[in-house]
Design a protein around this motif. Structure first.
Motif, PDB file in Angstrom:
ATOM      1  N   ALA A 260       0.802  -1.219   0.000  1.00 28.34           N
ATOM      2  CA  ALA A 260       0.000   0.000   0.000  1.00 28.34           C
ATOM      3  C   ALA A 260       0.838   1.273   0.000  1.00 28.34           C
ATOM      4  CB  ALA A 260      -0.925  -0.014   1.208  1.00 28.34           C
ATOM      5  N   GLY A 261       2.147   1.147  -0.272  1.00 34.94           N
ATOM      6  CA  GLY A 261       2.986   2.337  -0.233  1.00 34.94           C
ATOM      7  C   GLY A 261       3.197   2.774   1.206  1.00 34.94           C
ATOM      8  N   SER A 262       3.795   3.967   1.361  1.00 29.98           N
ATOM      9  CA  SER A 262       4.064   4.379   2.734  1.00 29.98           C
ATOM     10  C   SER A 262       2.866   5.128   3.292  1.00 29.98           C
ATOM     11  CB  SER A 262       5.330   5.229   2.801  1.00 29.98           C
ATOM     12  OG  SER A 262       5.262   6.247   1.873  1.00 29.98           O
ATOM     13  N   ILE A 263       2.292   4.556   4.337  1.00 23.87           N
ATOM     14  CA  ILE A 263       1.163   5.187   5.010  1.00 23.87           C
ATOM     15  C   ILE A 263       1.669   5.632   6.369  1.00 23.87           C
ATOM     16  CG2 ILE A 263      -1.137   4.831   5.948  1.00 23.87           C
ATOM     17  CD1 ILE A 263      -1.520   2.707   3.776  1.00 23.87           C
ATOM     18  N   ALA A 264       1.786   6.949   6.526  1.00 23.22           N
ATOM     19  CA  ALA A 264       2.455   7.472   7.703  1.00 23.22           C
ATOM     20  C   ALA A 264       1.515   7.522   8.900  1.00 23.22           C
ATOM     21  CB  ALA A 264       2.993   8.866   7.407  1.00 23.22           C
TER      22      ALA A 264
END
Lengths: 340, 259
Positions: A260-264
């Motif tokens: 999901a990519g980078s989810i901060a």
């Protein structure tokens, strides 16, 4: 587990399916609860229906993926904060997410276009895992001393790693051809819109692994909060617990970055709120964080879809919009958390 | 038979030798105090006894078996250590901190709870049980940590040998709670638990312990009964202070008055 922690976990268990139903129902086409039920029914009987298609092809996989990734991130964040003995340790703040991103980019560039489906996701995740693992080890080495970890060193190490991986990432993009470049940038934006059965199955496996293993270390994490030598004198195998925890967290963060990519900030905010409600005992904190992380990411993803519909926001923007004010308020009250 | 025996122990955990050639034995139920100026290696010695620091030379035997070769949990049931400062900065309840002391034991929840009530009574922490550890004062934290360590060693049936290690246990404690500490240490030692304590209070050390070990730059410069070790010349040599020695009016143990 004390009674208030039990109540919180029970409440979250009720809220989670509720939020999932609302999230499935909202979007470009709104569906009521009964419409959702009918849609699923018709899909089950193989009758073509618009609602069934929307739910089973698009929304349900996406909501499930959001829940799984949210649970992975929040549990990993809780474990990492315990390991670092520091409530500010978040995979995205201390460079782990950046390290994982670089690892994944490297795999995409070197493998190129050849791979599809499950093997592609596994490979990209392996790259993200290795990148994330290297980053955790580096930060941990830099920031740890006999007296615990220093927040300043930890955050500075995170900045350094993020800058370094950013530079290498840019270098890669500079040399990549336009097709690979497109794939990297699409992937980096992340988001949960690519949810399909492959990704879902992969997320479920990783989620089961992370949620199945981290709670085994709950007592060890509690004792580690006293300090490493105190934990050792309580009969904890400190070195082994630390090594295994780092690897599990790196697998979890690496996989979620690949999915999901980078989810901060999910890994920072959720364990924090849960710690305020249930207390720092990891036996209740880890499951509560998993449930709340799933809830938060499902809600954030729903907001990302509906706020400026039909355009979708990347979910990372929504979690950052929720997370950053919270993080700033944490910094302002840092004396509460015993941080220098 | 000696419960703990230390032979030619030397340690250099960070390259530089911090302890060299330490020798003493300790029998069950006896109390040893370690004295010495700052940086003499007192805490290093305690950590070595607890199995936290490996020796570069020599041996530390707990009941004829090197302390590092004990299985982890059995060692945790036999040795408990109160460190100088705790790094705990997560808001545990006081009771939860003390419960951690029962981790090495499988004595069951009801029994653990009984032990915890007893040590809380002894350390006067009953009134703090629902408070957050992070909101306590220094002395209160010290009492909570002491209760945790006592809970670890409390039951005689949990281990054949018991060794309590205390690093400056009276830090931050008022007189009432110092007395409670002394009572708990005496109670444990009366049941056969050996105690090694790092102290800066000479009078307390002389009152409480059968033996005194004076460390100076990692070397063992004096070892013996308090009356043998305490002398004006010792204080001049090791601690660079002039003192007058007297006698405790009630117990007869040596008393030190700094000039």
């Amino acid at each position: 587990m004390n009674s208030s922690a039990k109540k919180v976990i029970l409440l979250l268990c009720c809220l989670l399916p509720l939020s999932a139903i609302i999230a499935i129902g909202s979007g470009a086409v709104s569906l009521s609860a009964s419409a959702i039920f009918k849609g699923m029914q018709s899909w089950w009987h193989n009758e073509p229906s618009q609602a069934g298609l929307i739910i089973m092809q698009i929304r349900l996989p996406r909501v499930l993926l959001a829940g799984l990734v949210g649970a992975i991130l929040a549990t990993s964040g809780a474990a990492m904060q315990g390991l670092f003995r520091n409530p500010l340790a978040d995979p995205s703040l201390i460079g782990v997410t950046a390290g994982a991103s670089l690892g994944a980019s490297l795999v995409i560039v070197s493998v190129g276009m050849g791979l599809q489906g499950f093997s592609a996701i596994t490979l990209v995740s392996a790259g993200a895992f290795v990148g994330g693992l290297l980053a955790v080890i580096l930060v941990y080495r830099l920031a740890s001393s006999a007296n615990g970890t220093s927040v300043a060193t930890m955050l500075l190490a995170g900045i350094a790693i993020t800058a370094l991986t950013g530079a290498i990432g840019n270098l890669l993009e500079f040399h990549a051809d336009s097709e690979v470049l497109r794939r990297i940038s699409l992937w980096r934006m992340g988001g949960l819109d690519g949810a399909d059965l492959t990704r879902l199955a992969f997320a479920a496996v990783i989620c089961l692994f992370v949620l199945g293993t981290l709670p085994l270390f709950a007592v060890q994490l509690n004792a580690l909060l006293l300090g490493e030598s105190e934990a050792r004198y309580l009969g904890i195998n400190v070195e082994r617990s630390k090594a295994l925890l780092v690897v599990i967290v790196a697998i979890g963060v690496g996989a979620s970055v690949a999915l999901a990519g980078s989810i901060a900030f999910v890994g920072l905010v959720v364990p924090h709120i849960m710690r305020m409600i249930t207390g720092p005992d990891h036996r209740s904190l880890l499951p509560a964080s998993a449930l709340a992380g799933a809830l938060l990411l499902i809600v954030a993803d729903m907001l990302a879809r509906v706020v400026i519909a039909p355009t979708e926001l990347p979910v990372g923007i929504v979690t950052a919009l929720i997370g950053v004010p919270f993080f700033i308020s944490l910094l302002r009250q840092r004396s509460h958390y015993g941080m220098q | 038979m000696a419960l703990l025996s230390v032979h030619n122990a030397s340690a250099a955990p960070w390259g530089k030798p911090l302890l060299s050639d330490i020798n003493f034995t300790l029998s069950a139920g006896s109390i040893l105090s370690i004295l010495g100026p700052n940086g003499a290696g007192k805490s290093t010695l305690l950590h070595s006894l607890a199995g936290g620091i490996a020796l570069s030379e020599g041996q530390i035997l707990l009941q004829d078996r090197p302390v590092l070769e004990w299985p982890r949990l059995a060692r945790a049931r036999a040795i408990a250590m109160l460190s100088q400062q705790s790094t705990l900065n997560f808001p545990f309840l006081v009771e939860e901190v003390i419960q951690l002391g029962r981790h090495p034991h499988q004595s069951g929840q009801a029994e653990d709870q009984r032990v915890i009530e007893e040590v809380m009574q002894l350390t006067d922490t009953l009134s703090l049980r629902q408070r957050l550890y992070t909101q306590l004062s220094g002395g209160e934290r010290q009492r909570v940590q002491l209760a945790r360590v006592l809970a670890q060693l409390w039951r005689a049936q949990d281990s054949d040998v018991r060794l309590l290690l205390l690093d400056e246990p009276t830090t931050g404690l008022d007189l009432e709670h110092q007395q409670l500490l002394i009572n708990s240490v005496r109670q444990l030692s009366a049941q056969g638990c050996a105690v090694v304590m790092v102290a800066h209070d000479f009078n307390l050390a002389a009152r409480l312990s059968q033996h005194i070990l004076v460390l100076e730059a990692g070397h063992q410069s004096y070892y013996g009964r308090p009356a043998e070790v305490f002398s004006e010349s010792m204080f001049r040599d090791v601690f660079k202070v002039e003192v007058v020695l007297g006698k405790h009016p009630v117990q007869g143990s040596p008393m030190v008055v700094q000039l």
